[in-house]
Motif scaffolding. Structure first.
Motif, PDB file in Angstrom:
ATOM      1  N   MET A  86       0.825  -1.202   0.000  1.00  0.00           N
ATOM      2  CA  MET A  86       0.000   0.000   0.000  1.00  0.00           C
ATOM      3  C   MET A  86       0.866   1.263   0.000  1.00  0.00           C
ATOM      4  O   MET A  86       0.350   2.369  -0.094  1.00  0.00           O
ATOM      5  CB  MET A  86      -0.915   0.013   1.235  1.00  0.00           C
ATOM      6  N   LYS A 107      -1.527  -1.856  -3.869  1.00  0.00           N
ATOM      7  CA  LYS A 107      -2.718  -2.656  -3.607  1.00  0.00           C
ATOM      8  C   LYS A 107      -3.976  -2.044  -4.206  1.00  0.00           C
ATOM      9  O   LYS A 107      -4.891  -2.780  -4.613  1.00  0.00           O
ATOM     10  CB  LYS A 107      -2.884  -2.860  -2.099  1.00  0.00           C
ATOM     11  N   ASP A 108      -4.039  -0.716  -4.270  1.00  0.00           N
ATOM     12  CA  ASP A 108      -5.252  -0.116  -4.817  1.00  0.00           C
ATOM     13  C   ASP A 108      -5.297  -0.176  -6.344  1.00  0.00           C
ATOM     14  O   ASP A 108      -6.254   0.286  -6.969  1.00  0.00           O
ATOM     15  CB  ASP A 108      -5.436   1.329  -4.341  1.00  0.00           C
ATOM     16  N   GLU A 109      -4.269  -0.771  -6.965  1.00  0.00           N
ATOM     17  CA  GLU A 109      -4.260  -0.951  -8.412  1.00  0.00           C
ATOM     18  C   GLU A 109      -4.221  -2.429  -8.804  1.00  0.00           C
ATOM     19  O   GLU A 109      -4.067  -2.771  -9.978  1.00  0.00           O
ATOM     20  CB  GLU A 109      -3.055  -0.222  -9.024  1.00  0.00           C
ATOM     21  N   SER A 129       3.471  -0.743 -11.139  1.00  0.00           N
ATOM     22  CA  SER A 129       2.211  -0.007 -11.219  1.00  0.00           C
ATOM     23  C   SER A 129       2.410   1.282 -12.012  1.00  0.00           C
ATOM     24  O   SER A 129       3.383   2.015 -11.780  1.00  0.00           O
ATOM     25  CB  SER A 129       1.708   0.346  -9.813  1.00  0.00           C
TER      26      SER A 129
END
Length: 222
Positions: A86, A107-109, A129
């Motif tokens: 994260m 993590k958000d991708e 990312s």
């Protein structure tokens, strides 16, 4: 039909492991062959269960994802790791890359990028990312800057580059010799030649140079 990519998922949270397995399992080219709650458990699992790629969280009790990547890189053959975190942190990114991590995903991708990261790692490629592209660019620039300041880097042989990278990882000569399957005397010769080509002087000049420029050195081509 193309070969199925076998994936081991490593995370200390059971719900996260289950969710990640579901996401990965939706891709018909991938199969989750197991899940582990920490790095030690993952290494134990891999002793008897083959996998092609390990997908691991960074923060876990005991062995974290970066240390797990280092251990996997030492296997014969090495096993690639996709790191999930994260943290949008450049120092962490460089530490992970230095450890040989093949893919680095926020993590958000994950939903949009996990399949690409696994495919890249399985094929021996790198993946980061998209929002971290600036980290990759700065790392590349630092390597180029180092080569411009020390033009002798371009004259190093592949064997000398291999030794220099391991010095940057703070390995002793005996450890380097064992890892590269050469004699300690050969390592000593390479160290002397590298220092001469780079015109390094002073007390422990090669070690100091390698540690001070670790990320740039580890980004040099093999």
């Amino acid at each position: 039909m193309s070969q199925i990519i076998r994936v081991l998922v490593v995370d200390d949270h059971p719900i996260v492991r289950k969710g990640m397995a579901q996401i990965i399992g939706e891709d018909p080219a991938m199969e989750v062959v197991g899940n582990s709650s920490n790095g030690e458990e993952a290494l134990s699992f891999l002793l008897t269960n083959p996998a092609d790629v390990v997908v691991s969280d960074y923060e876990m009790p005991g062995m974290d994802g970066i240390e797990l990547a280092r251990r996997l890189a030492g296997l014969k053959p090495p096993l690639p790791l996709v790191l999930l975190t994260m943290h949008k942190d450049e120092d962490l990114f460089n530490a992970a890359t230095d450890a040989g991590i093949c893919a680095y995903l926020l993590k958000d991708e994950v939903l949009d990028n996990i399949a690409q990261g696994i495919r890249a790692a399985s094929g021996g490629e790198s993946y980061v990312s998209p929002s971290l592209a600036q980290f990759v660019m700065r790392r590349s620039r630092s390597t180029q800057d180092l080569k411009e300041r020390h033009t002798g880097l371009d004259s190093l042989t592949p064997a000398e580059r291999a030794v220099l990278k391991r010095i940057a990882l703070n390995l002793a000569s005996k450890e380097i010799a064992s890892e590269l399957h050469i004699s300690p005397h050969t390592v000593t010769t390479h160290r002397r030649n590298i220092a001469q080509k780079l015109e390094l002087t002073g007390k422990h000049p090669l070690l100091n140079f390698a540690l001070a420029n670790r990320s740039a050195i580890l980004s040099l081509p093999d």
